[in-house]
Design a protein around this motif. Sequence first.
Motif, PDB file in Angstrom:
ATOM      1  N   ARG A  21      32.964  56.166 -11.709  1.00  0.00           N
ATOM      2  CA  ARG A  21      32.904  57.149 -10.650  1.00  0.00           C
ATOM      3  C   ARG A  21      31.468  57.640 -10.506  1.00  0.00           C
ATOM      4  O   ARG A  21      30.817  57.966 -11.499  1.00  0.00           O
ATOM      5  CB  ARG A  21      33.840  58.322 -10.974  1.00  0.00           C
ATOM      6  N   GLU A  22      30.991  57.713  -9.271  1.00  0.00           N
ATOM      7  CA  GLU A  22      29.613  58.103  -9.042  1.00  0.00           C
ATOM      8  C   GLU A  22      29.494  59.234  -8.025  1.00  0.00           C
ATOM      9  O   GLU A  22      30.292  59.336  -7.095  1.00  0.00           O
ATOM     10  CB  GLU A  22      28.773  56.901  -8.565  1.00  0.00           C
ATOM     11  N   PHE A  23      28.475  60.048  -8.248  1.00  0.00           N
ATOM     12  CA  PHE A  23      28.193  61.163  -7.356  1.00  0.00           C
ATOM     13  C   PHE A  23      27.728  60.634  -5.995  1.00  0.00           C
ATOM     14  O   PHE A  23      26.927  59.706  -5.913  1.00  0.00           O
ATOM     15  CB  PHE A  23      27.096  62.025  -7.978  1.00  0.00           C
ATOM     16  N   VAL A  24      28.239  61.260  -4.939  1.00  0.00           N
ATOM     17  CA  VAL A  24      27.838  60.901  -3.581  1.00  0.00           C
ATOM     18  C   VAL A  24      27.055  62.040  -2.933  1.00  0.00           C
ATOM     19  O   VAL A  24      25.959  61.837  -2.415  1.00  0.00           O
ATOM     20  CB  VAL A  24      29.065  60.554  -2.717  1.00  0.00           C
ATOM     21  N   ALA A  25      27.636  63.233  -2.964  1.00  0.00           N
ATOM     22  CA  ALA A  25      26.998  64.378  -2.310  1.00  0.00           C
ATOM     23  C   ALA A  25      27.527  65.673  -2.915  1.00  0.00           C
ATOM     24  O   ALA A  25      28.644  65.708  -3.438  1.00  0.00           O
ATOM     25  CB  ALA A  25      27.266  64.352  -0.807  1.00  0.00           C
ATOM     26  N   LEU A  67      23.024  72.986  -9.792  1.00  0.00           N
ATOM     27  CA  LEU A  67      21.575  73.154  -9.887  1.00  0.00           C
ATOM     28  C   LEU A  67      20.926  72.164 -10.846  1.00  0.00           C
ATOM     29  O   LEU A  67      19.789  71.740 -10.630  1.00  0.00           O
ATOM     30  CB  LEU A  67      21.248  74.587 -10.313  1.00  0.00           C
ATOM     31  N   VAL A  68      21.613  71.840 -11.914  1.00  0.00           N
ATOM     32  CA  VAL A  68      21.060  70.947 -12.929  1.00  0.00           C
ATOM     33  C   VAL A  68      21.468  69.524 -12.588  1.00  0.00           C
ATOM     34  O   VAL A  68      22.648  69.192 -12.556  1.00  0.00           O
ATOM     35  CB  VAL A  68      21.556  71.347 -14.328  1.00  0.00           C
ATOM     36  N   ALA A  69      20.494  68.668 -12.370  1.00  0.00           N
ATOM     37  CA  ALA A  69      20.768  67.320 -11.873  1.00  0.00           C
ATOM     38  C   ALA A  69      21.708  66.544 -12.786  1.00  0.00           C
ATOM     39  O   ALA A  69      22.622  65.865 -12.315  1.00  0.00           O
ATOM     40  CB  ALA A  69      19.465  66.562 -11.675  1.00  0.00           C
ATOM     41  N   SER A  70      21.497  66.638 -14.071  1.00  0.00           N
ATOM     42  CA  SER A  70      22.336  65.871 -14.995  1.00  0.00           C
ATOM     43  C   SER A  70      23.790  66.314 -14.924  1.00  0.00           C
ATOM     44  O   SER A  70      24.705  65.509 -15.105  1.00  0.00           O
ATOM     45  CB  SER A  70      21.813  66.010 -16.425  1.00  0.00           C
ATOM     46  N   LEU A  71      24.005  67.604 -14.648  1.00  0.00           N
ATOM     47  CA  LEU A  71      25.375  68.099 -14.504  1.00  0.00           C
ATOM     48  C   LEU A  71      25.928  67.728 -13.141  1.00  0.00           C
ATOM     49  O   LEU A  71      27.089  67.324 -13.020  1.00  0.00           O
ATOM     50  CB  LEU A  71      25.408  69.618 -14.688  1.00  0.00           C
ATOM     51  N   ARG A  72      25.101  67.875 -12.117  1.00  0.00           N
ATOM     52  CA  ARG A  72      25.535  67.616 -10.752  1.00  0.00           C
ATOM     53  C   ARG A  72      26.079  66.200 -10.610  1.00  0.00           C
ATOM     54  O   ARG A  72      27.040  65.953  -9.900  1.00  0.00           O
ATOM     55  CB  ARG A  72      24.377  67.842  -9.787  1.00  0.00           C
ATOM     56  N   LEU A  73      25.461  65.262 -11.295  1.00  0.00           N
ATOM     57  CA  LEU A  73      25.835  63.857 -11.171  1.00  0.00           C
ATOM     58  C   LEU A  73      27.002  63.470 -12.061  1.00  0.00           C
ATOM     59  O   LEU A  73      27.536  62.369 -11.929  1.00  0.00           O
ATOM     60  CB  LEU A  73      24.629  62.983 -11.507  1.00  0.00           C
ATOM     61  N   SER A  74      27.408  64.360 -12.941  1.00  0.00           N
ATOM     62  CA  SER A  74      28.415  64.016 -13.945  1.00  0.00           C
ATOM     63  C   SER A  74      29.803  64.467 -13.540  1.00  0.00           C
ATOM     64  O   SER A  74      30.038  65.671 -13.353  1.00  0.00           O
ATOM     65  CB  SER A  74      28.058  64.673 -15.279  1.00  0.00           C
ATOM     66  N   PRO A  75      30.761  63.543 -13.424  1.00  0.00           N
ATOM     67  CA  PRO A  75      32.134  63.945 -13.104  1.00  0.00           C
ATOM     68  C   PRO A  75      32.710  64.940 -14.117  1.00  0.00           C
ATOM     69  O   PRO A  75      33.519  65.797 -13.745  1.00  0.00           O
ATOM     70  CB  PRO A  75      32.910  62.627 -13.138  1.00  0.00           C
ATOM     71  N   GLN A  76      32.269  64.861 -15.359  1.00  0.00           N
ATOM     72  CA  GLN A  76      32.815  65.738 -16.395  1.00  0.00           C
ATOM     73  C   GLN A  76      32.447  67.196 -16.169  1.00  0.00           C
ATOM     74  O   GLN A  76      33.073  68.089 -16.736  1.00  0.00           O
ATOM     75  CB  GLN A  76      32.321  65.294 -17.780  1.00  0.00           C
TER      76      GLN A  76
END
Length: 129
Positions: free
Chosen positions: A44-48, A105-114
């Motif tokens: 699963r990947e971040f889209v927006a 706000l935090v990129a690593s969190l934003r991109l993570s489904p978890q």
Amino acid sequence: VQLQASGGGLVQAGGSLRLSCVVSGRTLSSYNMGWFRQAPGKEREFVAGIRRTSGRTYYRESVKGRFTISRDNAKNTAYLQMKSLRPEDTAVYYCAADANPRTILVASLRLSPQAYDYWGQGTLVTVSS
């Protein structure tokens, strides 16, 4: 909190679709919202994503200029407008919500489904070539 995603379907390359995500149980304004997708055999990947307070938006590189995330707090609905669709956009699309301001706000969190607490059931988008 429940999320209900809809709007997927079959479309030819170059076409458009608009996905909707209705939030119930609590007001949409309480949450940062994200759209993710998962293609067969892939993660699963971040889209927006869209920030709860400022409405600032974030996109993965491959959809920039083609997809637009938005929210209508009065309707408790988030949207993903998709244009110029490509076969590689084919996937099940999921909406997600989280109240923690750091998630968006935090990129690593934003991109993570978890990092997201609440998920919709997914809606299938198929783009034919």
